[in-house]
Design a protein around this motif. Structure first.
Motif, PDB file in Angstrom:
ATOM      1  N   GLY A 207     -36.200 -15.322 -32.684  1.00 21.79           N
ATOM      2  CA  GLY A 207     -36.680 -13.957 -32.930  1.00 21.79           C
ATOM      3  C   GLY A 207     -36.025 -12.968 -31.976  1.00 21.79           C
ATOM      4  N   ILE A 208     -35.904 -13.352 -30.708  1.00 18.96           N
ATOM      5  CA  ILE A 208     -35.255 -12.493 -29.712  1.00 18.96           C
ATOM      6  C   ILE A 208     -33.771 -12.343 -30.023  1.00 18.96           C
ATOM      7  CG2 ILE A 208     -34.683 -12.279 -27.261  1.00 18.96           C
ATOM      8  CD1 ILE A 208     -37.275 -13.860 -26.686  1.00 18.96           C
ATOM      9  N   ILE A 209     -33.133 -13.469 -30.388  1.00 17.33           N
ATOM     10  CA  ILE A 209     -31.703 -13.422 -30.702  1.00 17.33           C
ATOM     11  C   ILE A 209     -31.443 -12.553 -31.929  1.00 17.33           C
ATOM     12  CG2 ILE A 209     -29.732 -14.818 -31.461  1.00 17.33           C
ATOM     13  CD1 ILE A 209     -30.890 -17.108 -29.767  1.00 17.33           C
ATOM     14  N   ALA A 210     -32.304 -12.671 -32.962  1.00 20.14           N
ATOM     15  CA  ALA A 210     -32.122 -11.894 -34.192  1.00 20.14           C
ATOM     16  C   ALA A 210     -32.233 -10.397 -33.934  1.00 20.14           C
ATOM     17  CB  ALA A 210     -33.147 -12.332 -35.245  1.00 20.14           C
ATOM     18  N   THR A 211     -33.215  -9.989 -33.128  1.00 21.20           N
ATOM     19  CA  THR A 211     -33.341  -8.558 -32.821  1.00 21.20           C
ATOM     20  C   THR A 211     -32.131  -8.072 -32.036  1.00 21.20           C
ATOM     21  OG1 THR A 211     -34.651  -9.090 -30.847  1.00 21.20           O
ATOM     22  CG2 THR A 211     -35.855  -8.571 -32.849  1.00 21.20           C
ATOM     23  N   ARG A 212     -31.595  -8.932 -31.164  1.00 22.16           N
ATOM     24  CA  ARG A 212     -30.401  -8.556 -30.405  1.00 22.16           C
ATOM     25  C   ARG A 212     -29.196  -8.395 -31.315  1.00 22.16           C
ATOM     26  NH1 ARG A 212     -29.283  -5.566 -26.271  1.00 22.16           N
ATOM     27  NH2 ARG A 212     -27.466  -6.240 -25.090  1.00 22.16           N
ATOM     28  N   LEU A 213     -29.055  -9.284 -32.294  1.00 24.05           N
ATOM     29  CA  LEU A 213     -27.956  -9.173 -33.243  1.00 24.05           C
ATOM     30  C   LEU A 213     -28.050  -7.893 -34.063  1.00 24.05           C
ATOM     31  CD1 LEU A 213     -27.684 -12.860 -34.550  1.00 24.05           C
ATOM     32  CD2 LEU A 213     -26.039 -11.658 -33.101  1.00 24.05           C
ATOM     33  N   LEU A 214     -29.267  -7.522 -34.469  1.00 23.92           N
ATOM     34  CA  LEU A 214     -29.450  -6.278 -35.218  1.00 23.92           C
ATOM     35  C   LEU A 214     -29.088  -5.073 -34.362  1.00 23.92           C
ATOM     36  CD1 LEU A 214     -32.797  -6.982 -37.113  1.00 23.92           C
ATOM     37  CD2 LEU A 214     -30.515  -6.813 -38.109  1.00 23.92           C
ATOM     38  N   THR A 215     -29.442  -5.120 -33.083  1.00 19.08           N
ATOM     39  CA  THR A 215     -29.097  -4.024 -32.175  1.00 19.08           C
ATOM     40  C   THR A 215     -27.583  -3.893 -32.053  1.00 19.08           C
ATOM     41  OG1 THR A 215     -31.135  -4.327 -30.905  1.00 19.08           O
ATOM     42  CG2 THR A 215     -29.336  -3.153 -29.820  1.00 19.08           C
ATOM     43  N   LEU A 216     -26.890  -5.018 -31.864  1.00 22.85           N
ATOM     44  CA  LEU A 216     -25.433  -4.994 -31.751  1.00 22.85           C
ATOM     45  C   LEU A 216     -24.790  -4.492 -33.043  1.00 22.85           C
ATOM     46  CD1 LEU A 216     -24.833  -8.360 -29.868  1.00 22.85           C
ATOM     47  CD2 LEU A 216     -24.503  -6.048 -28.952  1.00 22.85           C
ATOM     48  N   ARG A 217     -25.352  -4.867 -34.182  1.00 25.01           N
ATOM     49  CA  ARG A 217     -24.822  -4.373 -35.454  1.00 25.01           C
ATOM     50  C   ARG A 217     -24.909  -2.860 -35.529  1.00 25.01           C
ATOM     51  NH1 ARG A 217     -28.619  -4.421 -40.454  1.00 25.01           N
ATOM     52  NH2 ARG A 217     -29.419  -2.810 -39.051  1.00 25.01           N
ATOM     53  N   ASP A 218     -26.072  -2.299 -35.152  1.00 22.23           N
ATOM     54  CA  ASP A 218     -26.251  -0.852 -35.202  1.00 22.23           C
ATOM     55  C   ASP A 218     -25.322  -0.142 -34.220  1.00 22.23           C
ATOM     56  OD1 ASP A 218     -28.140  -1.275 -37.107  1.00 22.23           O
ATOM     57  OD2 ASP A 218     -29.876  -0.829 -35.844  1.00 22.23           O
ATOM     58  N   VAL A 219     -25.165  -0.703 -33.021  1.00 22.44           N
ATOM     59  CA  VAL A 219     -24.263  -0.107 -32.035  1.00 22.44           C
ATOM     60  C   VAL A 219     -22.833  -0.100 -32.562  1.00 22.44           C
ATOM     61  CG1 VAL A 219     -23.230  -0.409 -29.746  1.00 22.44           C
ATOM     62  CG2 VAL A 219     -25.699  -0.635 -30.039  1.00 22.44           C
ATOM     63  N   SER A 220     -22.427  -1.194 -33.214  1.00 23.18           N
ATOM     64  CA  SER A 220     -21.053  -1.274 -33.728  1.00 23.18           C
ATOM     65  C   SER A 220     -20.800  -0.229 -34.805  1.00 23.18           C
ATOM     66  CB  SER A 220     -20.778  -2.676 -34.277  1.00 23.18           C
ATOM     67  OG  SER A 220     -21.508  -2.918 -35.469  1.00 23.18           O
ATOM     68  N   ARG A 221     -21.842   0.136 -35.545  1.00 22.58           N
ATOM     69  CA  ARG A 221     -21.677   1.159 -36.584  1.00 22.58           C
ATOM     70  C   ARG A 221     -21.620   2.558 -35.991  1.00 22.58           C
ATOM     71  NH1 ARG A 221     -26.027  -1.133 -41.103  1.00 22.58           N
ATOM     72  NH2 ARG A 221     -24.794  -2.951 -41.775  1.00 22.58           N
ATOM     73  N   LEU A 222     -22.415   2.782 -34.951  1.00 25.19           N
ATOM     74  CA  LEU A 222     -22.451   4.105 -34.330  1.00 25.19           C
ATOM     75  C   LEU A 222     -21.287   4.314 -33.374  1.00 25.19           C
ATOM     76  CD1 LEU A 222     -26.288   4.303 -33.539  1.00 25.19           C
ATOM     77  CD2 LEU A 222     -25.054   5.595 -35.295  1.00 25.19           C
ATOM     78  N   HIS A 223     -20.889   3.242 -32.671  1.00 28.17           N
ATOM     79  CA  HIS A 223     -19.828   3.347 -31.667  1.00 28.17           C
ATOM     80  C   HIS A 223     -18.834   2.202 -31.878  1.00 28.17           C
ATOM     81  CE1 HIS A 223     -22.487   6.229 -29.709  1.00 28.17           C
ATOM     82  NE2 HIS A 223     -23.438   5.315 -29.720  1.00 28.17           N
ATOM     83  N   PRO A 224     -18.035   2.267 -32.928  1.00 31.82           N
ATOM     84  CA  PRO A 224     -17.160   1.133 -33.270  1.00 31.82           C
ATOM     85  C   PRO A 224     -16.095   0.812 -32.223  1.00 31.82           C
ATOM     86  CG  PRO A 224     -16.642   3.071 -34.606  1.00 31.82           C
ATOM     87  CD  PRO A 224     -17.920   3.373 -33.890  1.00 31.82           C
ATOM     88  N   ASN A 225     -15.793   1.755 -31.348  1.00 30.58           N
ATOM     89  CA  ASN A 225     -14.748   1.519 -30.354  1.00 30.58           C
ATOM     90  C   ASN A 225     -15.289   1.072 -29.000  1.00 30.58           C
ATOM     91  OD1 ASN A 225     -12.672   2.338 -32.173  1.00 30.58           O
ATOM     92  ND2 ASN A 225     -13.135   4.487 -31.738  1.00 30.58           N
ATOM     93  N   GLU A 226     -16.610   0.908 -28.899  1.00 32.45           N
ATOM     94  CA  GLU A 226     -17.199   0.466 -27.647  1.00 32.45           C
ATOM     95  C   GLU A 226     -16.909  -1.017 -27.396  1.00 32.45           C
ATOM     96  OE1 GLU A 226     -18.677   1.905 -25.232  1.00 32.45           O
ATOM     97  OE2 GLU A 226     -19.300   3.865 -25.942  1.00 32.45           O
ATOM     98  N   ILE A 227     -16.873  -1.399 -26.143  1.00 32.34           N
ATOM     99  CA  ILE A 227     -16.675  -2.802 -25.769  1.00 32.34           C
ATOM    100  C   ILE A 227     -17.992  -3.547 -25.923  1.00 32.34           C
ATOM    101  CG2 ILE A 227     -16.010  -4.368 -23.906  1.00 32.34           C
ATOM    102  CD1 ILE A 227     -14.320  -2.083 -22.785  1.00 32.34           C
ATOM    103  N   ALA A 228     -17.997  -4.666 -26.619  1.00 27.04           N
ATOM    104  CA  ALA A 228     -19.235  -5.360 -26.988  1.00 27.04           C
ATOM    105  C   ALA A 228     -20.019  -5.825 -25.765  1.00 27.04           C
ATOM    106  CB  ALA A 228     -18.916  -6.544 -27.895  1.00 27.04           C
ATOM    107  N   HIS A 229     -19.336  -6.284 -24.710  1.00 28.00           N
ATOM    108  CA  HIS A 229     -20.076  -6.884 -23.580  1.00 28.00           C
ATOM    109  C   HIS A 229     -20.881  -5.844 -22.803  1.00 28.00           C
ATOM    110  CE1 HIS A 229     -17.556  -5.366 -20.303  1.00 28.00           C
ATOM    111  NE2 HIS A 229     -16.483  -5.752 -20.981  1.00 28.00           N
ATOM    112  N   LYS A 230     -20.681  -4.560 -23.082  1.00 33.63           N
ATOM    113  CA  LYS A 230     -21.500  -3.534 -22.426  1.00 33.63           C
ATOM    114  C   LYS A 230     -22.938  -3.599 -22.891  1.00 33.63           C
ATOM    115  CE  LYS A 230     -20.056   0.652 -22.122  1.00 33.63           C
ATOM    116  NZ  LYS A 230     -19.503   1.981 -22.463  1.00 33.63           N
ATOM    117  N   TYR A 231     -23.157  -4.223 -24.040  1.00 35.95           N
ATOM    118  CA  TYR A 231     -24.490  -4.270 -24.615  1.00 35.95           C
ATOM    119  C   TYR A 231     -25.069  -5.677 -24.566  1.00 35.95           C
ATOM    120  CZ  TYR A 231     -23.107   0.309 -26.290  1.00 35.95           C
ATOM    121  OH  TYR A 231     -22.666   1.615 -26.367  1.00 35.95           O
TER     122      TYR A 231
END
Length: 231
Positions: A207-231
């Motif tokens: 459940g924790i991992i799934a919510t984290r994946l959804l957060t990363l998905r939304d960040v990638s859509r809003l800020h596609p050029n951001e570095i993933a490990h920042k989140y």
């Protein structure tokens, strides 16, 4: 921000026997477990959550809700009784809003029309209880299959209020995406655990991992050029 306030595993029975726990009971237990609303908490539900006792429990706990109705209940508007669906469909268009409709082949933009009313919602037959709230009807003339009749405990007295309720209801799809993430992203259905206890522990972790994946998905859509490990 996406997170989990509570999670409860429950198996829907194909047949009911005696006084088994119902889906409405589970939702009430979840709300009770989270506790009374501390500010402006809103629970969003599909048609299965159109249960009078559940809505009553939300009201008593100072929660708000946006629930898609399934029951054509008796309602009272300005001291006159009506059937819900007939009355809402008799109201004229009061506002419009746009909606991106997802389809199997992609998505399309459609115009949603809105009407609304404040009303008293009556409980089951033989019950004199009622709850005061508002209804918002949403429909699309281009696609007659799209019609939502939404109930909320908030007063809806303007086009802005009605559009806000529709936008809140649209957030329900995050719940569907969460379950999809558990199945597709976390592969929970492929788990080879043999006991309920171990599966429940796995649910808690995933459940924790799934919510984290959804957060990363939304960040990638809003800020596609951001570095993933920042989140």
């Amino acid at each position: 921000m996406i997170g989990l306030a509570a999670q409860k595993v429950w198996i829907r029975q194909s047949q009911k026997y005696g006084n088994e726990t119902s889906e409405g009971d589970i939702w009430q237990e979840t709300i009770a477990g989270i506790g009374p609303s501390q500010s402006h908490w809103v629970t969003v539900g599909d048609r299965a959550s159109d249960i009078f006792s559940f809505i009553e429990a939300l009201s008593l706990s100072n929660w708000n809700c946006v629930i898609r109705t399934t029951h054509d209940r008796k309602i009272r508007v300005r001291d006159t009784d009506y059937k819900l669906d007939d009355y809402l469909r008799s109201l004229p268009e009061g506002a419009i809003t746009r909606h991106i409709l997802r389809t199997k082949t992609g998505s399309k933009d459609c115009i949603l029309k809105l009407s609304w009313t404040q009303a008293d919602l009556f409980g089951p037959q033989r019950s004199r209880k009622f709850i005061t709230g508002s209804y918002v009807r949403v429909w699309c003339e281009e696609d007659p299959t799209i019609e939502w009749i939404l109930f909320t405990l908030s007063p809806v007295i303007s086009a802005e209020d009605a559009i806000e309720i529709v936008e809140i209801y649209k957030q329900r799809w995050i719940i569907e995406e969460y379950h999809k993430c558990l199945k597709s992203g976390c592969k929970i259905e492929e788990a080879q655990l043999k006991t309920v206890e171990r599966l429940l522990v796995l649910f808690g972790i995933l459940g924790i991992i799934a919510t984290r994946l959804l957060t990363l998905r939304d960040v990638s859509r809003l800020h596609p050029n951001e570095i993933a490990h920042k989140y």
